[in-house]
Design a protein around this motif. Structure first.
Motif, short mmCIF file in Angstrom:
data_model
loop_
_atom_site.label_atom_id
_atom_site.label_comp_id
_atom_site.label_asym_id
_atom_site.label_seq_id
_atom_site.Cartn_x
_atom_site.Cartn_y
_atom_site.Cartn_z
N ALA A 180 0.54 -18.33 0.15
CA ALA A 180 1.23 -17.56 -0.89
C ALA A 180 2.47 -16.86 -0.34
O ALA A 180 3.27 -16.32 -1.11
CB ALA A 180 0.30 -16.53 -1.52
N THR A 181 2.64 -16.86 0.97
CA THR A 181 3.82 -16.24 1.58
C THR A 181 4.95 -17.26 1.79
O THR A 181 5.99 -16.91 2.35
CB THR A 181 3.48 -15.62 2.94
N GLN A 182 4.76 -18.49 1.34
CA GLN A 182 5.78 -19.51 1.55
C GLN A 182 7.09 -19.19 0.83
O GLN A 182 7.09 -18.65 -0.27
CB GLN A 182 5.29 -20.87 1.03
N ALA A 183 8.18 -19.53 1.48
CA ALA A 183 9.52 -19.42 0.88
C ALA A 183 10.28 -20.71 1.16
O ALA A 183 10.18 -21.27 2.26
CB ALA A 183 10.27 -18.23 1.46
N LEU A 184 11.00 -21.20 0.16
CA LEU A 184 11.75 -22.44 0.31
C LEU A 184 13.06 -22.31 -0.46
O LEU A 184 13.06 -21.98 -1.65
CB LEU A 184 10.93 -23.62 -0.24
N ASP A 185 14.17 -22.55 0.23
CA ASP A 185 15.48 -22.43 -0.41
C ASP A 185 16.13 -23.79 -0.58
O ASP A 185 16.62 -24.40 0.37
CB ASP A 185 16.40 -21.52 0.43
N ILE A 186 16.10 -24.28 -1.83
CA ILE A 186 16.91 -25.42 -2.26
C ILE A 186 17.56 -25.00 -3.57
O ILE A 186 17.24 -23.94 -4.12
CB ILE A 186 16.06 -26.71 -2.44
N ASP A 187 18.45 -25.82 -4.11
CA ASP A 187 19.23 -25.41 -5.27
C ASP A 187 18.51 -25.57 -6.60
O ASP A 187 19.16 -25.63 -7.65
CB ASP A 187 20.56 -26.18 -5.32
N ASP A 188 17.21 -25.62 -6.60
CA ASP A 188 16.40 -25.60 -7.82
C ASP A 188 15.15 -24.80 -7.49
O ASP A 188 14.16 -25.34 -7.00
CB ASP A 188 16.05 -27.03 -8.26
N HIS A 189 15.23 -23.50 -7.76
CA HIS A 189 14.13 -22.62 -7.35
C HIS A 189 12.86 -22.88 -8.16
O HIS A 189 11.75 -22.66 -7.67
CB HIS A 189 14.56 -21.17 -7.46
N ARG A 190 13.01 -23.38 -9.40
CA ARG A 190 11.83 -23.71 -10.20
C ARG A 190 11.07 -24.86 -9.55
O ARG A 190 9.84 -24.82 -9.40
CB ARG A 190 12.24 -24.09 -11.62
N LEU A 191 11.80 -25.90 -9.15
CA LEU A 191 11.17 -27.04 -8.51
C LEU A 191 10.58 -26.66 -7.16
O LEU A 191 9.49 -27.08 -6.79
CB LEU A 191 12.17 -28.18 -8.36
N ALA A 192 11.31 -25.83 -6.42
CA ALA A 192 10.79 -25.36 -5.14
C ALA A 192 9.47 -24.62 -5.33
O ALA A 192 8.50 -24.85 -4.59
CB ALA A 192 11.82 -24.45 -4.46
N SER A 193 9.42 -23.74 -6.34
CA SER A 193 8.18 -22.99 -6.60
C SER A 193 7.04 -23.91 -7.01
O SER A 193 5.89 -23.69 -6.64
CB SER A 193 8.43 -21.95 -7.70
N LYS A 194 7.37 -24.96 -7.77
CA LYS A 194 6.34 -25.90 -8.20
C LYS A 194 5.74 -26.63 -7.00
O LYS A 194 4.51 -26.77 -6.89
CB LYS A 194 6.93 -26.89 -9.20
N VAL A 195 6.59 -27.11 -6.12
CA VAL A 195 6.10 -27.83 -4.94
C VAL A 195 5.31 -26.90 -4.03
O VAL A 195 4.23 -27.26 -3.52
CB VAL A 195 7.27 -28.48 -4.18
N LEU A 196 5.79 -25.67 -3.84
CA LEU A 196 5.06 -24.72 -3.01
C LEU A 196 3.72 -24.36 -3.64
O LEU A 196 2.72 -24.15 -2.94
CB LEU A 196 5.89 -23.46 -2.77
N GLY A 197 3.69 -24.27 -4.96
CA GLY A 197 2.44 -24.00 -5.65
C GLY A 197 1.42 -25.11 -5.43
O GLY A 197 0.22 -24.85 -5.26
N LEU A 198 1.90 -26.35 -5.43
CA LEU A 198 1.02 -27.47 -5.15
C LEU A 198 0.56 -27.45 -3.69
O LEU A 198 -0.59 -27.81 -3.39
CB LEU A 198 1.74 -28.78 -5.46
#
Length: 272
Positions: free
Chosen positions: A152-170
């Protein structure tokens, strides 16, 4: 780790279509400065002395057990549920290796001066039960050390934060069985009557292309989720395209925090 693995690959290593690739993945991680650093700190927290006896639960390739013995003169025993990993440990020269389920360790009560589990509890079916077993086999005054990432502490910076959050959630809900258990360990050890419970955060930060493609296998995440039906194929392609853009533009960042928890077994056992 950059493999098209079955769900919870490190929960069922021997069921992987090519378990040797998981062995190789552990060796790659071992060579990374971040992992080498926190593993060195983990060994320090065990406070091992010559002649003492220590157990590595879910030992993987057994590197930590060999290193603790070499550094301190302590006796080390390694156990793992995976026959593949146990065979690799023996191949690499570790003498005391046991195939064992962490939920029911085949060792007597209070038989060790210290026990540790590194990136293990996140994968087992009943992590609290494994903790109980670790405490059971550790003598009064002995040391327990546990390390796992909290997804739950993951952070990922790409130019689509919604998609980044979705992948991190998975990553949190699909890839790892108990991705946030690390935050519970200090409280659970305290509830079990352990003393000197301390927590150290160690944050892994990845920015370079080599780690994106190799060590963490980030480029494969979205594709694996698409293969499993958790993500549209178009989203997987977009994720990798944005990953490329961020890497090439020197803007990429991935981070996750590992919690390294240590404690001392009380001389008075808590009844549960």
């Amino acid at each position: 780790m950059g493999d098209r693995y079955v769900p919870h690959a490190f929960s069922h290593i021997d069921a992987h279509p090519n378990p040797v690739r998981l062995v190789d993945a552990l060796y790659r991680l071992r060579a990374e400065p971040f992992f080498a650093s926190y593993k060195r700190r983990l060994r320090q927290l065990l406070q091992a002395q010559p002649g003492q006896r220590f157990l590595d639960v879910g030992a993987g390739t057994g590197d930590a057990a060999r290193e603790l013995a070499a550094e301190t003169g302590a006796e080390t025993i390694a156990c793992d549920l995976s026959q593949t990993m146990c065979a690799e440990m023996k191949r690499a020269g570790l003498e005391q290796v046991v195939v064992a389920d962490s939920h029911c360790l085949p060792f007597q009560d209070a038989g060790f001066d210290g026990v540790w589990a590194d990136r293990v509890l996140q994968h087992v079916e009943r992590p609290a039960r494994t903790l109980d077993e670790m405490v059971r086999v550790t003598r009064p005054g002995g040391r327990i050390v546990v390390c796992d990432p909290d997804t739950a502490t993951q952070a990922l910076d790409i130019d689509d934060h919604r998609l980044a959050s979705k992948v991190l959630g998975l990553r949190q809900s699909v890839s790892i069985r108990h991705g946030t258990f690390a935050r519970r360990v200090p409280g659970l050890l305290t509830a079990r009557g352990l003393l000197d419970v301390e927590v150290e955060p160690h944050t892994l930060v990845i920015r370079d292309k080599r780690a994106v493609d190799g060590t963490m296998g980030i480029r494969d995440w979205a594709g694996v989720f698409a293969d499993r039906g958790h993500l549209d194929r178009s989203e997987a392609h977009r994720f990798n395209a944005l990953l490329d853009d961020a890497v090439e533009g020197n803007r990429f960042l991935y981070a996750v925090t590992y919690f390294l928890t240590s404690a001392t077994v009380s001389t008075v056992r808590t009844q549960r």
